[in-house]
Design a protein around this motif. Structure first.
Motif, PDB file in Angstrom:
ATOM      1  N   GLU A 284      43.531 -54.418 -17.464  1.00  0.00           N
ATOM      2  CA  GLU A 284      43.151 -53.651 -18.648  1.00  0.00           C
ATOM      3  C   GLU A 284      41.644 -53.754 -18.851  1.00  0.00           C
ATOM      4  N   VAL A 285      41.015 -52.617 -19.114  1.00  0.00           N
ATOM      5  CA  VAL A 285      39.581 -52.613 -19.374  1.00  0.00           C
ATOM      6  C   VAL A 285      39.320 -51.909 -20.707  1.00  0.00           C
ATOM      7  N   ASP A 286      38.523 -52.525 -21.524  1.00  0.00           N
ATOM      8  CA  ASP A 286      38.200 -52.034 -22.867  1.00  0.00           C
ATOM      9  C   ASP A 286      39.385 -52.228 -23.799  1.00  0.00           C
ATOM     10  N   THR A 287      40.377 -51.360 -23.792  1.00  0.00           N
ATOM     11  CA  THR A 287      41.552 -51.506 -24.647  1.00  0.00           C
ATOM     12  C   THR A 287      42.636 -52.292 -23.924  1.00  0.00           C
ATOM     13  N   ARG A 288      43.641 -52.693 -24.678  1.00  0.00           N
ATOM     14  CA  ARG A 288      44.719 -53.481 -24.069  1.00  0.00           C
ATOM     15  C   ARG A 288      46.043 -53.198 -24.761  1.00  0.00           C
ATOM     16  N   LEU A 289      47.117 -53.584 -24.089  1.00  0.00           N
ATOM     17  CA  LEU A 289      48.460 -53.443 -24.640  1.00  0.00           C
ATOM     18  C   LEU A 289      48.770 -54.590 -25.590  1.00  0.00           C
ATOM     19  N   GLU A 290      49.663 -54.327 -26.529  1.00  0.00           N
ATOM     20  CA  GLU A 290      50.162 -55.399 -27.389  1.00  0.00           C
ATOM     21  C   GLU A 290      50.960 -56.401 -26.567  1.00  0.00           C
ATOM     22  N   ASP A 291      51.702 -55.930 -25.578  1.00  0.00           N
ATOM     23  CA  ASP A 291      52.485 -56.775 -24.681  1.00  0.00           C
ATOM     24  C   ASP A 291      51.545 -57.386 -23.641  1.00  0.00           C
ATOM     25  N   THR A 292      51.345 -58.686 -23.720  1.00  0.00           N
ATOM     26  CA  THR A 292      50.390 -59.363 -22.824  1.00  0.00           C
ATOM     27  C   THR A 292      51.011 -59.786 -21.496  1.00  0.00           C
ATOM     28  N   SER A 293      52.287 -59.456 -21.273  1.00  0.00           N
ATOM     29  CA  SER A 293      52.960 -59.910 -20.050  1.00  0.00           C
ATOM     30  C   SER A 293      52.786 -58.949 -18.873  1.00  0.00           C
TER      31      SER A 293
END
Length: 321
Positions: free
Chosen positions: A119-128
Motif C-alpha cells: 500500500e502506498v499513500d492510502t491503506r486498507l482498514e484490514d491490515t492483514s
C-alpha cells in the motif's frame, strides 16, 4: 453509463506521464520481475511524483513496470483495474486504495493469487492483506497544519474549518483527526468541525462560502488535500477574504505552490511522494525475493510558507518526470 462500460473505460486509463510508457506496457503475463503501480487517480501531481520515484527504483532493481490509474478517486473505477492486473499476475502491486473498506476484497484477491501487495499513500482498514504500507505520518501532518495555522493567526480569536475529501479515505481522515487533536490546544481558535467535498474543488469553494456566511469570524481553513485546497482558495477569493482567512493546504502541487507564492494560500503541508514510490518498490522487491519486509514505513512531511518555500523547493510536486 453501465457497469460494464465503466469497467472497460477504467481499465483502459493508464498513467504514463513519467518515462513515456505505452498503453498495455505490461511486459507479459505471469512475470515475477514486473511491478505494477495503481495510484488513486490519474494525472495528479502527487501521484505523478510518486510514479517518478517508483520508476526510478524499479529500473534500478531490474524490474519492468506498468502504471494504471482510475480517472477519478473512486473504488468503482479502481476495482476493474485491479481485476485486470490480477489476470496478468505481476510479481508485485503497489496500490493507493481509494476506499479503506470497499477495496479490501479486490486487493485480497491479488494477495491470494500470490502477488505481493504494498500500500502506498492510502491503506486498507484490514491490515492483514498487504505485505507493507508506505505513507506519510498523516496524523502528524494534521497536527503540523494546526500548529502552523495557530502561528499564522497569532492572538486573533475566531473559527477554523477543516475541509475533508471523502469519508473512508484513510490519509485525509487521519489528517483531519490530527488537526482536531492539536487545534484544541489553542483556546483562541474555535473548531467548527469538518465538511466533506467529494474531492471536488467546486464543492470545497461552496463549503467555504457557506461557512463564511454562518461564521463571519472565520480566521482559518485547513484543506486536507490538493483539490480541497484549490477549491478553498477559490471560495476565499470569491468572498474577498484571501489573506484575512488563513488557508493551510496539504500537498505541494504546481497550482498550490503558485497560490502560496501569490499569497492565495498561507501555508502548505508537503509530503515526499517520490520517496513513497521508491520505498514502496524496495519493500515490494524484498517481498518478491523473500527478504525481510518492513510492515509500516512513514515518510517525512514539512510545512512550507511564503517566507521559506524556495529553500524547500525539493518538496514541490512534479507534473512529469
Amino acid at each position: 453509463m453501465s457497469a460494464k462500460t465503466v469497467a472497460l473505460v477504467s481499465a483502459a486509463v493508464l498513467l504514463t506521464a513519467c518515462g513515456g510508457g505505452q498503453i498495455g506496457d505490461t511486459g507479459g503475463s505471469g512475470d515475477a520481475k514486473r511491478v505494477v503501480l495503481i495510484p488513486g487517480v490519474a494525472a495528479e501531481p502527487f501521484y505523478t511524483s510518486m510514479e517518478c520515484g517508483f520508476r526510478e527504483a524499479a529500473s534500478a532493481a531490474g524490474y519492468s513496470v506498468d502504471v494504471q490509474a482510475p480517472a477519478k478517486f473512486e473504488s468503482t473505477l479502481q476495482t476493474p483495474i485491479v481485476t485486470g492486473v490480477l489476470a496478468n499476475k505481476p510479481g508485485a502491486v503497489l496500490i493507493a486504495p481509494t476506499d479503506d473498506k470497499a477495496m479490501a476484497g479486490p486487493i485480497r484477491r491479488l494477495a491470494d493469487a500470490g502477488i505481493e501487495v504494498v500500500e502506498v499513500d492510502t491503506r486498507l482498514e484490514d491490515t492483514s492483506i498487504a505485505a507493507s504500507s508506505v505513507s506519510s505520518d498523516n496524523r502528524q501532518g494534521g497536527r503540523l497544519a494546526a500548529e502552523t495555522l495557530a502561528r499564522l493567526v497569532g492572538d486573533r480569536t475566531g473559527s477554523v474549518l477543516v475541509l475533508n475529501t471523502k469519508a473512508g479515505t484513510s490519509t485525509t481522515d487521519e489528517r483531519a483527526a490530527g488537526f482536531e487533536e492539536e487545534v484544541g490546544k489553542h483556546p483562541n481558535l474555535r473548531y467548527v468541525g469538518q465538511q466533506y467535498t467529494d474531492n471536488e474543488p467546486d464543492q470545497a469553494a461552496s463549503k467555504v462560502t457557506a461557512t463564511l456566511a454562518a461564521n463571519p469570524d472565520l480566521v482559518g481553513v485547513f484543506a486536507t488535500n490538493l483539490n480541497t485546497g484549490e477549491g478553498a482558495a477559490t471560495g476565499l477569493r470569491n468572498a474577498g477574504r484571501t489573506g484575512s482567512v488563513n488557508l493551510v493546504g496539504f500537498d505541494a502541487s504546481p497550482k498550490q505552490v503558485a497560490d502560496l507564492r501569490a499569497g492565495a494560500v498561507q501555508a502548505l503541508i508537503a509530503q515526499d511522494p517520490a520517496t513513497i514510490g521508491r520505498v514502496g518498490v524496495e519493500q515490494a522487491v524484498a517481498a518478491v525475493e523473500g527478504r525481510e519486509v518492513r510492515r509500516e514505513v512513514e515518510t517525512d512531511l514539512v510545512a512550507l510558507t511564503r517566507d521559506d518555500m524556495e529553500a524547500k523547493s525539493e518538496y514541490f510536486y512534479k507534473q512529469e518526470c
